[in-house]
Design an enzyme around this catalytic site. Structure first.
Site, PDB file in Angstrom:
ATOM      1  N   ARG A 136       0.482  -1.379  -0.131  1.00 33.86           N
ATOM      2  CA  ARG A 136      -0.235   0.510  -0.113  1.00 33.86           C
ATOM      3  C   ARG A 136       0.863   1.127   0.995  1.00 33.86           C
ATOM      4  NH1 ARG A 136      -2.253  -3.944  -0.453  1.00 33.86           N
ATOM      5  NH2 ARG A 136      -1.835  -2.999  -2.812  1.00 33.86           N
ATOM      6  N   ILE A 161      -4.960   7.310   5.751  1.00 30.90           N
ATOM      7  CA  ILE A 161      -3.667   6.649   5.922  1.00 30.90           C
ATOM      8  C   ILE A 161      -2.176   7.456   4.464  1.00 30.90           C
ATOM      9  CG2 ILE A 161      -4.028   4.694   7.623  1.00 30.90           C
ATOM     10  CD1 ILE A 161      -3.436   3.256   5.884  1.00 30.90           C
ATOM     11  N   HIS A 200      -6.299   7.900  11.669  1.00 32.00           N
ATOM     12  CA  HIS A 200      -6.560   6.008  12.005  1.00 32.00           C
ATOM     13  C   HIS A 200      -4.766   5.847  11.284  1.00 32.00           C
ATOM     14  CE1 HIS A 200     -10.644   6.161  10.773  1.00 32.00           C
ATOM     15  NE2 HIS A 200     -10.963   6.265  11.563  1.00 32.00           N
ATOM     16  N   GLY A 243     -15.935  13.143   0.637  1.00 24.00           N
ATOM     17  CA  GLY A 243     -15.467  12.001   1.460  1.00 24.00           C
ATOM     18  C   GLY A 243     -16.114  10.103   1.598  1.00 24.00           C
TER      19      GLY A 243
END
Length: 324
Positions: free
Chosen positions: A148, A182, A198, A264
């Site tokens: 990621r 993130i 987060h 969003g």
């Protein structure tokens, strides 16, 4: 900085409270009929909502459930809407809190993790986004977040990120961006007042000493912690069952803000889904900017549906123009 529990509550208790809050909200919306499908442009939809308990707020308790009226207004295409209705008539000492979710980064090509089948990039949530998963199979979890991190590095901020950075330049300390994301796209666009509730893909959390440090190598390779030297680094990401970061600071900002905007977001994850209620209870004007209706759309004073890269710059233009 270490991730500390809030008011002594454990993850299980917080998780139960979040589920209770979400269920109370869903029941209230269903009872009210929610936002009617097919409501015409410009139509005002009146919805009575049984508010979730404020058990997730600092110093709050479950005794404050209240029934409120909120109005969600659908904008007529091409209509000149003032997201800051009433703002132009008052002196500019207004404070803004903007919550952003996966939808704003999706337009930069960042995957939203969870797909229609409930999988995160082909993985079950239980396998990559819980402390138990990390304890059971740390290599799979580390590889998942290493990949990621590489994907985010290839993405670029989009006009919505740029617009929020422009809004910060106009408002200064009167704007706080709270993101559920993130990635670092807000920072790369130029925003500085950003809270990552987060966590952050670009930092690692040491399970031994609690230090949060920049990621300088693949975490699956078990690099040592720069502070204590132990090879116990994990992704600095808040997993299910863990407490989000900076809840006290976020709560204080929400209680003091004059305008709250959500961009969003799905409205499905607490405590972030409850931020609109915290702000509205204090009299803040609320606006949702989303690709489509969220689970909490009825709670907002104004709703703008469309791509974030279009809606957010237009909204920021209106705010900056009203400020003068």
């Amino acid at each position: 900085m270490t991730r500390a529990p809030v008011a002594g509550r454990g993850a299980a208790e917080v998780s139960r409270a979040a589920r209770d809050a979400a269920e109370a909200f869903r029941v209230g919306v269903e009872r009210a009929g929610a936002v009617r499908a097919g409501a015409g442009p410009g139509e005002v939809v009146r919805v009575a909502v049984d508010m979730p308990p404020r058990c997730l707020r600092r110093g709050g308790g479950a005794s404050a459930r209240r029934s409120h009226l909120r109005y969600a207004r659908r904008r007529t295409p091409g209509e000149s809407t003032d997201a800051t209705r009433g703002i132009g008539a008052v002196q500019w000492t207004m404070r803004f809190v903007v919550l952003t979710g996966a939808g704003i980064s999706a337009e930069s090509g960042v995957p939203t993790f969870r797909d229609a089948g409930g999988l995160w990039e082909g993985h079950r949530v239980e396998d990559v986004a819980t402390p138990e998963a990390f304890e059971r199979d740390p290599d799979t979890v580390q590889r998942f977040y290493d990949l990621r991190r590489h994907a985010v590095a290839q993405a670029e901020p989009n006009p919505a990120h740029d617009a929020l950075a422009r809004l910060e330049r106009a408002l200064g300390d009167d704007l706080l961006v709270v993101t559920q994301n993130i990635d670092d796209l807000h920072e790369r666009a130029g925003s500085k007042r950003v809270v990552h509730m987060h966590g952050d893909l670009l930092t690692a959390l040491c399970a031994n000493c609690g230090a949060r440090t920049p990621v300088t190598a693949e975490l699956v390779e078990r690099p040592p912690c720069p502070v204590c030297g132990r090879r116990m680094l994990r992704p600095d990401v808040v997993w299910f069952g863990e407490m989000p970061y900076e809840l006290d600071a976020i709560d204080e900002a929400l209680l003091a803000c004059d305008v709250f905007a959500a961009i969003g977001t799905s409205g499905a994850v607490y405590p972030a889904a409850g931020f609109v209620m915290t702000a509205a209870e204090q009299g803040a004007r609320t606006v949702e900017l989303n690709l489509a209706a969220s689970e909490i759309t009825p709670l907002f004073d104004e709703v703008r549906h469309g791509p974030a890269s279009f809606e957010v710059p237009a909204w920021v233009d209106e705010v900056v123009a009203a400020r003068g």
